[in-house]
Design an enzyme around this catalytic site. Structure first.
Site, PDB file in Angstrom:
ATOM      1  N   TYR A  77      94.410  91.005 119.056  1.00 41.69           N
ATOM      2  CA  TYR A  77      93.677  89.841 119.577  1.00 41.69           C
ATOM      3  C   TYR A  77      94.143  88.554 118.903  1.00 41.69           C
ATOM      4  CZ  TYR A  77      90.829  92.467 122.756  1.00 41.69           C
ATOM      5  OH  TYR A  77      90.439  93.237 123.822  1.00 41.69           O
ATOM      6  N   HIS A 117      83.703  87.208 130.699  1.00 41.67           N
ATOM      7  CA  HIS A 117      84.213  88.262 129.814  1.00 41.67           C
ATOM      8  C   HIS A 117      84.326  87.802 128.367  1.00 41.67           C
ATOM      9  CE1 HIS A 117      86.097  90.518 133.492  1.00 41.67           C
ATOM     10  NE2 HIS A 117      84.794  90.664 133.403  1.00 41.67           N
ATOM     11  N   CYS A 131      81.587  89.400 107.794  1.00 38.57           N
ATOM     12  CA  CYS A 131      80.432  88.574 108.144  1.00 38.57           C
ATOM     13  C   CYS A 131      79.804  88.010 106.869  1.00 38.57           C
ATOM     14  CB  CYS A 131      79.426  89.443 108.887  1.00 38.57           C
ATOM     15  SG  CYS A 131      77.887  88.612 109.269  1.00 38.57           S
ATOM     16  N   PRO A 174      99.348  84.657 144.913  1.00 37.59           N
ATOM     17  CA  PRO A 174     100.625  85.024 145.563  1.00 37.59           C
ATOM     18  C   PRO A 174     100.606  86.415 146.188  1.00 37.59           C
ATOM     19  CG  PRO A 174     100.874  84.884 143.147  1.00 37.59           C
ATOM     20  CD  PRO A 174      99.502  84.401 143.472  1.00 37.59           C
TER      21      PRO A 174
HETATM   22  P1  OAD Z   1      94.695  90.883 136.915  1.00 38.45           P
HETATM   23  O1  OAD Z   1      95.814  91.010 135.966  1.00 38.45           O
HETATM   24  O2  OAD Z   1      94.025  92.134 137.383  1.00 38.45           O
HETATM   25  O3  OAD Z   1      95.173  90.118 138.226  1.00 38.45           O
HETATM   26  C1  OAD Z   1      95.896  88.920 138.135  1.00 38.45           C
HETATM   27  C2  OAD Z   1      95.985  88.322 139.520  1.00 38.45           C
HETATM   28  O4  OAD Z   1      96.632  87.069 139.398  1.00 38.45           O
HETATM   29  C3  OAD Z   1      96.778  89.148 140.530  1.00 38.45           C
HETATM   30  O5  OAD Z   1      96.047  89.218 141.740  1.00 38.45           O
HETATM   31  C4  OAD Z   1      98.069  88.339 140.727  1.00 38.45           C
HETATM   32  O6  OAD Z   1      98.594  88.449 142.045  1.00 38.45           O
HETATM   33  C5  OAD Z   1      97.564  86.935 140.464  1.00 38.45           C
HETATM   34  N1  OAD Z   1      98.577  85.978 140.000  1.00 38.45           N
HETATM   35  C6  OAD Z   1      99.685  86.213 139.257  1.00 38.45           C
HETATM   36  N2  OAD Z   1     100.334  85.059 139.000  1.00 38.45           N
HETATM   37  C7  OAD Z   1      99.601  84.067 139.579  1.00 38.45           C
HETATM   38  C8  OAD Z   1      99.734  82.649 139.653  1.00 38.45           C
HETATM   39  N3  OAD Z   1     100.745  82.017 139.073  1.00 38.45           N
HETATM   40  N4  OAD Z   1      98.797  81.951 140.332  1.00 38.45           N
HETATM   41  C9  OAD Z   1      97.754  82.586 140.931  1.00 38.45           C
HETATM   42  N5  OAD Z   1      97.580  83.918 140.881  1.00 38.45           N
HETATM   43  C10 OAD Z   1      98.478  84.653 140.223  1.00 38.45           C
HETATM   44  O7  OAD Z   1      93.651  89.864 136.265  1.00 38.45           O
HETATM   45  P2  OAD Z   1      92.088  89.703 136.545  1.00 38.45           P
HETATM   46  O8  OAD Z   1      91.780  89.869 137.983  1.00 38.45           O
HETATM   47  O9  OAD Z   1      91.674  88.456 135.880  1.00 38.45           O
HETATM   48  O10 OAD Z   1      88.892  92.198 131.681  1.00 38.45           O
HETATM   49  O11 OAD Z   1      91.523  90.931 135.742  1.00 38.45           O
HETATM   50  C11 OAD Z   1      90.149  91.103 135.607  1.00 38.45           C
HETATM   51  C12 OAD Z   1      89.823  91.687 134.277  1.00 38.45           C
HETATM   52  O12 OAD Z   1      90.606  92.870 134.050  1.00 38.45           O
HETATM   53  C13 OAD Z   1      90.202  90.818 133.091  1.00 38.45           C
HETATM   54  O13 OAD Z   1      89.253  89.806 132.827  1.00 38.45           O
HETATM   55  C14 OAD Z   1      90.248  91.810 131.976  1.00 38.45           C
HETATM   56  C15 OAD Z   1      91.007  92.925 132.642  1.00 38.45           C
HETATM   57  O14 OAD Z   1      90.755  94.212 132.162  1.00 38.45           O
HETATM   58  C16 OAD Z   1      88.518  92.373 130.408  1.00 38.45           C
HETATM   59  O15 OAD Z   1      89.291  92.276 129.483  1.00 38.45           O
HETATM   60  C17 OAD Z   1      87.076  92.672 130.257  1.00 38.45           C
END
Ligand code: OAD
Length: 259
Positions: free
Chosen positions: A71, A123, A160, A227
């Site tokens: 992290y 999140h 802590c 995209p």
């Molecule tokens: P993902 O990695 O699942 O999806 C990323 C999305 O961004 C995909 O649909 C891509 O097509 C899109 N993408 C990529 N490049 C892009 C760009 N330049 N502009 C616009 N879109 C683009 O990420 P999340 O949907 O955010 O949770 O994932 C949800 C959660 O899964 C995260 O918050 C995380 C993960 O496990 C936790 O950590 C709790």
């Protein structure tokens, strides 16, 4: 649903009459700032790293230095990144539509650094560490700009000052509930919004992925900027296959021209 290849008056028309706009963002929103997404086939975090070893409370208890170090790597990457034109466009959109709320799944602070004032972090945040034992917030110390970007670095977490427990990242891990205040606020703004812009999320992680249906069910327009197609696409009124940094400034330009 209609899929657009180019910006169109349709998007501006869908947003034109909406006083209350919600912008819901995922990892793709930060991609053009150099922050990796989770589900990209090669560079996605979950293609390169095992969430079971890094993103659960059990993993932290098993190897605190491994998890805190990972992290710390992600935090250093964010601190060394800059918001892009898409983040700035959301700020401009908020100037056109007071009351705009950003609901993000991202744990970075790029929306805030771009100037967005009302950001709901579903999140959690890399910048809100807390004690794993008593929950006491622990101040985030900005990392030196020269911090090496090494995902395998092992770093013992701080203790802590209240109870001596280990400090954990302030993010939601697998198997954990979303922070209740953030979730309640997100549900509220999705129930009240007049248009929803969904940017850069695969729309597969619950419960966040269920939020757009709160707008859709009330007949409010859902506009997707991504995209690639994903979980939100079937309910989107318009899906624009472009990136956040490319699409959002054009949407804002169109909207400001139709005022
Ligand atoms: P993902 O990695 O699942 O999806 C990323 C999305 O961004 C995909 O649909 C891509 O097509 C899109 N993408 C990529 N490049 C892009 C760009 N330049 N502009 C616009 N879109 C683009 O990420 P999340 O949907 O955010 O949770 O994932 C949800 C959660 O899964 C995260 O918050 C995380 C993960 O496990 C936790 O950590 C709790």
């Amino acid at each position: 649903m209609s899929v657009l290849d180019a910006p169109s008056a349709t998007i501006a028309a869908l947003l034109a009459d909406a006083a209350k706009i919600v912008v819901m963002t995922g990892a793709g929103m930060s991609a053009e700032s150099g922050i990796p997404t989770f589900r990209g086939t090669r560079s996605g975090l979950w293609a390169r790293f095992d969430p079971e070893q890094l993103a659960t409370a059990g993993a932290f208890r098993k190897d605190e230095a491994l998890v805190w170090g990972w992290y710390r790597w992600r935090t250093a990457m964010v601190e060394q990144a800059q918001p892009h034109a898409g983040h700035a466009a959301i700020v401009e959109l908020a100037a056109l539509r007071a009351g705009l709320v950003v609901v993000t799944q991202n744990v970075d602070d790029l929306h805030e650094r771009a100037g967005s004032g009302d950001v709901v972090h579903l999140h959690g945040s890399l910048f809100a560490p807390r004690c794993i034992a008593c929950g006491m917030p622990h101040p985030h110390e900005r990392l030196p700009a020269s911090t090496a970007l090494d995902p395998a670095i092992r770093v013992v977490p701080p203790r802590c000052t209240h109870c001596g427990g280990s400090i954990r990242p302030g993010v939601v891990w697998f198997g954990e509930s979303l922070p209740a205040p953030a979730w309640q606020r997100a549900e509220q703004v999705l129930q009240e919004c007049e248009a929803l812009l969904v940017v850069g999320t695969s729309g597969v992680v619950q419960p966040a992925a269920s939020l757009p249906s709160l707008a859709k069910r009330r007949g409010k327009p859902v506009i997707e900027i991504n995209p690639e197609a994903g979980g939100i696409t079937p309910m989107a009124d318009v899906s624009w296959r472009t990136t956040a940094a490319d699409g959002l400034p054009q949407v804002v330009k169109l909207l400001s021209e139709t005022r």
